[in-house]
Scaffold this active site. Structure first.
Site, PDB file in Angstrom:
ATOM      1  N   LYS A 192       0.848  -1.190   0.000  1.00  0.00           N
ATOM      2  CA  LYS A 192       0.000   0.000   0.000  1.00  0.00           C
ATOM      3  C   LYS A 192       0.882   1.238   0.000  1.00  0.00           C
ATOM      4  O   LYS A 192       1.978   1.228   0.529  1.00  0.00           O
ATOM      5  CB  LYS A 192      -0.884   0.010   1.251  1.00  0.00           C
ATOM      6  CG  LYS A 192      -1.985  -1.033   1.240  1.00  0.00           C
ATOM      7  CD  LYS A 192      -2.912  -0.853   2.430  1.00  0.00           C
ATOM      8  CE  LYS A 192      -3.942  -1.970   2.507  1.00  0.00           C
ATOM      9  NZ  LYS A 192      -4.889  -1.989   1.376  1.00  0.00           N
TER      10      LYS A 192
ATOM     11  N   ARG B  17      -9.905 -12.172   1.505  1.00  0.00           N
ATOM     12  CA  ARG B  17     -10.686 -13.292   0.963  1.00  0.00           C
ATOM     13  C   ARG B  17      -9.917 -14.603   1.087  1.00  0.00           C
ATOM     14  O   ARG B  17     -10.518 -15.667   1.164  1.00  0.00           O
ATOM     15  CB  ARG B  17     -11.069 -12.980  -0.499  1.00  0.00           C
ATOM     16  CG  ARG B  17      -9.893 -12.795  -1.407  1.00  0.00           C
ATOM     17  CD  ARG B  17     -10.261 -12.048  -2.677  1.00  0.00           C
ATOM     18  NE  ARG B  17     -10.315 -10.600  -2.460  1.00  0.00           N
ATOM     19  CZ  ARG B  17     -10.610  -9.717  -3.408  1.00  0.00           C
ATOM     20  NH1 ARG B  17     -10.897 -10.125  -4.631  1.00  0.00           N
ATOM     21  NH2 ARG B  17     -10.633  -8.429  -3.148  1.00  0.00           N
TER      22      ARG B  17
END
Ligand code: BES
Ligand code: MG
Ligand code: ZN
Length: 505
Positions: free
Chosen positions: A288, A362
């Site tokens: 990020k 996920r």
């Protein structure tokens, strides 16, 4: 060995809880005429009998303020009288409740939060709250208890890193028409509060002090409430074939953990609550950039919410069979971390090409969901996760996004959310084609398609035939400023929603 010492220090810090102040609430049919502030409600369309009685005692001064200020009693508007010298009170706070038929649990809790913040600002250490005449209907005990609940939720603070934590708080005495009913309602809300506070503290805690091991240790505190805690370590995850969860944890020295918290308050088939527990999301090699990374200690808020809900149910001794399954890992960069392009195998059997290591939620959820189904055969499975930035772009950070094929569950949960200011907005499943991989069964990131939906669709596979709901709480987990019943820091989002839903259905 460093982390072992750290873990024990943390347990101390967490259990020495951060409430150096703690607001107090008592309910009775009559209050002493003595407190710093007296709170009286004023409805836009009600009889306002209590206000009128009080106005007589103050020789019409209260009505005069209302007139001069053009105060109509609109929801959450307040006005005040500095009490005359011969009064035991210093201040009379008149609080607008809006229209009677619009008043509900959610609005009154929010009002409790806002009034509490105002009292703290005024340095009121004691307050009497006149609650006999707020709605003119029998639900007054429900409103009184929820007003107190909102105030207490707002009072919570995470200040362990402050040199001088604030001590200012308020002791409340409520004048209610039914003491017994109000106390019973408030008692259940106190259990939910305890769950919310746990979730908030776990979320607010900084990432180096809230690793997967630290989280597992915090979960073990629930054993004293009769909750069974199981913690699986990386070797066990590998043995069970949970390659996706294990892979996300590989970049940090502790590795991943699966934490299971089971409260069996009935013999029904369990309800499984699955939580995303990324204790820090750097993004991994798909790292990020920018300021948003500093908020990523809160990427375990889904796990915190489901653990908090189990705590609430256990404390309330609810006749529910609930199990929280939490996939815990720190998504870090190291020579051992997953490389973009790697392929991992989930316990369910599906292979996943990890095209983006920042789509890690996920991955941990897929194995946690498999474990929940395989070991508990739940009647319903609900996962809660700070899953996608796309969700924030779609519905912002006041709503959470809900995904499911099951209309009944979506409706029940949406209704529950409306009762507690944790509102849900439904988004679609679909766009499965976007998850095709060249070399594996599926990729972990959609090539096009709405991000929140492709993430949900990835998860759908792991729900199998189980009734399943996915709740994306990205953006809901952490707030900078207090507002309503939220205090700065972790929000505990999801605990009130899930508790409300569990207790109502
Ligand atoms: N934890 C983030 C999602 C998130 C973003 C939560 C902002 C709270 C605030 C998640 O792991 C993530 O990084 N998602 C990516 C997925 C993408 C790479 C497909 C995203 O949404 O950008
Ligand atoms: Mg990520
Ligand atoms: Zn994440």
């Amino acid at each position: 060995m460093k982390h072992i010492i750290k873990a024990s220090l943390l347990t101390l810090a967490i259990s020495a809880s951060l409430n150096t102040h703690a607001a107090q609430f008592s309910f009775s049919s009559k209050v002493d005429n003595d407190a710093h502030t007296l709170i009286v409600f004023y409805s836009q369309d009600g009889k306002n009998n209590q206000f009128k009685n009080l106005d007589k005692q103050f020789n019409g001064q209260l009505q005069r303020i209302i007139d001069v200020e053009n105060f109509e009693g609109k929801y959450a508007k307040t006005t005040q009288l500095i009490a005359p010298l011969n009064s035991n009170y210093k201040r009379i706070l008149v609080v607008g409740t809006g229209k009677q038929n619009e008043l509900n649990k959610a609005r009154i809790a929010k009002l409790g939060g806002n009034v509490h913040a105002q009292l703290v600002k005024y340095k009121a250490d004691t307050a009497n709250v006149l609650f006999d005449d707020v709605t003119g209907v029998d639900a007054n005990h429900l409103l009184a208890a929820n007003f107190a609940h909102g105030a207490n939720l707002r009072d919570h603070r995470f200040e362990k890193y402050k040199q001088t934590p604030s001590t200012q708080t308020v002791t409340y005495s409520f004048d209610v028409d039914s003491t017994k009913k109000t106390k019973a309602t408030y008692k259940q809300l106190e259990s939910i509060q305890a769950g919310v506070f746990l979730a908030r503290d776990l979320t607010s805690e900084v990432a180096t002090e809230m690793t997967p091991v630290d989280f597992a240790n915090a979960a073990k505190d629930l054993e004293s409430l009769g909750v069974t805690i199981t913690v699986l370590k990386p070797e066990q995850l590998k043995e069970l074939g949970m390659g996706a969860l294990e892979a996300v944890g590989r970049g940090s020295d502790q590795g991943a953990r699966l934490v299971v918290a089971h409260y069996k308050g009935s013999n029904d088939d369990p309800i499984a609550l699955v939580g995303k527990g990324i204790t820090f999301d750097s993004g991994g090699y798909s790292i990020k950039t920018g300021a948003s990374i500093a908020r990523m200690k809160s990427d375990m808020a889904g796990a915190a919410a489901v653990l908090g809900t189990v705590k609430a149910m256990a404390m309330a001794k609810a006749d529910k069979n609930v199990v929280a399954v939490m996939g815990m890992a720190a998504n870090m960069v190291s020579q051992f971390a997953v490389a973009p392009g790697d392929v991992v195998r989930t316990a369910e059997g599906l292979s996943v090409e990890i095209l983006n290591t920042d789509a890690e939620g996920r991955l941990v959820l897929s194995d946690a969901m498999w474990y929940a189904r395989k070991h508990f055969n739940p009647s319903i499975m609900i996962d809660v996760a700070t899953l996608t930035g796309s969700k924030i772009r779609a519905v912002g950070n006041e709503y959470a996004a809900v995904f499911s094929k099951d209309d009944t569950l979506v409706n029940q949960l949406t209704l529950a959310g409306e009762q507690v200011n944790e509102n849900l907005w439904r988004l679609p499943l679909g766009y499965k084609d976007m998850l095709k991989s060249d070399i594996a069964d599926i990729t972990n990131v959609g090539s096009g398609g709405p991000g929140a939906t492709t993430a949900a669709t990835f998860l759908e596979h792991f729900a199998g035939e189980t009734r399943w709901v996915h709740i994306d709480i990205a953006g809901n987990a952490l707030v900078k400023k207090g507002k309503g019943e939220l205090s700065p820091g972790g929000t505990g989002y999801g605990v009130r929603l899930l508790s409300e839903w569990l207790l109502a259905n």
